[in-house]
Design an enzyme around this catalytic site. Structure first.
Site, short mmCIF file in Angstrom:
data_model
loop_
_atom_site.label_atom_id
_atom_site.label_comp_id
_atom_site.label_asym_id
_atom_site.label_seq_id
_atom_site.Cartn_x
_atom_site.Cartn_y
_atom_site.Cartn_z
CE LYS A 56 23.69 72.02 29.09
NZ LYS A 56 23.88 72.16 27.63
CB SER A 309 22.65 65.05 33.08
OG SER A 309 21.25 65.11 32.91
#
Length: 337
Positions: A56, A309
């Site tokens: 992110k 991730s």
């Protein structure tokens, strides 16, 4: 012929230049155990090694750096299931701005406390990402804050797409990329980058069975609402927004398939990451490994890249999963229906 997408390879290349030096270029390493299992080389993109513990940071940094000085001075705001909030708080602080992060009560406490530590103004409201988003819109209207959405935002998508550029450079002969899917910012950006550079490469999305908003929306041909439940893959929770402008279209056109995973499969992926790869990943970060272990990915004879991730998991929960627990939220899910 496909019309031009709302986020192009040129946008992603510009994002890569903009955020260079602000985010890590994460390693892509071979997995001996998964390569043996699949019969083809499998590489793990260690994006959970990113500064804030997840991908992110790429999109948040690109978005903040794309703002004017006046906009940064007003402050930025977003709804988040945790990782976007952490990334936006970090990116805003680095540029002398202040972030306000709105989260639902489903967000784990470890993610809330980390965002507070970074100096953000945290607001806990409602029981869903959609309710948190309502608070964002209220504060934007009242206080003039600049909204930086977690996924449906061109600069955010372009920033996440830089991960795809790195994967193609690090594994140029790959045939498939496995990418977690929630609101679709990562999947849309990675798919746009990968398909522009290597059109034949498949981009496979992975998400949990409980509340798979993008999968349900793509199947319906339009954005739809789904009920949210607690999951090991809590970062993949939340809707895509009924007024989704970017990621629904991009995922519909570019992502080849979206595969659903059970809680037990996600738990197995987390355990494999730890015991075989020596990596601590949260449930959302383990879905690619989980899909390979469950035999849900069609192997077409070439290298596969798996995006890990994020690592921002509550370590007490991680220990429970490592000790064999497969569905810590079973009672909550059953109560909902």
């Amino acid at each position: 012929m496909r019309s031009q997408l709302p986020v192009t390879i040129e946008d992603i290349e510009a994002a890569a230049r903009r955020i260079s030096g602000c985010v890590l270029r994460t390693p892509l390493v071979g997995s001996a155990s998964l390569s043996k299992l699949c019969g083809v080389p499998v590489g793990l993109k260690l994006e959970h090694h990113q500064t804030t513990g997840s991908f992110k940071l790429r999109g948040a940094t690109n978005a903040v750096l794309s703002l004017s000085a006046e906009e940064r001075a007003r402050g930025v705001i977003a709804a988040s299931t945790g990782n976007h909030g952490r990334a936006l708080a970090h990116a805003a602080k680095a540029e002398g701005s202040v972030a306000t992060i709105c989260m639902s009560r489903l967000v784990p406490e470890n993610k809330v406390s980390e965002i507070c530590r970074l100096g953000a103004d945290v607001r806990i409201t409602g029981n869903s990402q959609d309710e948190a988003q309502e608070e964002v819109e209220r504060l934007v209207a009242e206080n003039g804050l600049v909204m930086v959405p977690p996924f449906d935002h061109a600069a955010v998508v372009a920033g996440q797409g830089t991960l795809g550029l790195e994967i193609v450079e690090q594994m140029p002969d790959l045939t498939a990329v496995l990418v977690p899917v929630s609101g679709g910012g990562l999947a849309a950006g990675v798919a746009a980058a990968v398909k522009a550079r290597q059109p034949a490469t498949r981009v496979i999305g992975l998400t949990m069975e409980r509340g798979a908003a993008m999968q349900a929306s793509v199947a319906a041909g339009r954005p739809v609402l789904v009920e949210e439940h607690q999951s090991l893959a809590d970062s993949l929770g939340g809707g895509i927004g009924l007024d989704n402008r970017l990621t629904f279209r991009m995922c519909s056109e570019l992502v080849d398939d979206i595969i659903l995973l059970t809680e037990a499969e996600i738990a197995a992926g987390m355990r494999h990451a730890y015991t075989q790869e020596r990596e601590v990943v949260e449930g959302a970060g383990a879905v690619g490994i989980a899909a390979l272990l469950a035999g849900k990915i069609k192997i077409t004879g070439g290298p596969i890249a798996v995006i890990l991730s994020g690592r921002n998991v509550d370590m007490g929960l991680h220990l429970r999963v490592m000790n064999g627990e497969t569905d810590p939220f079973r009672e909550e899910a059953a109560w909902h229906g």
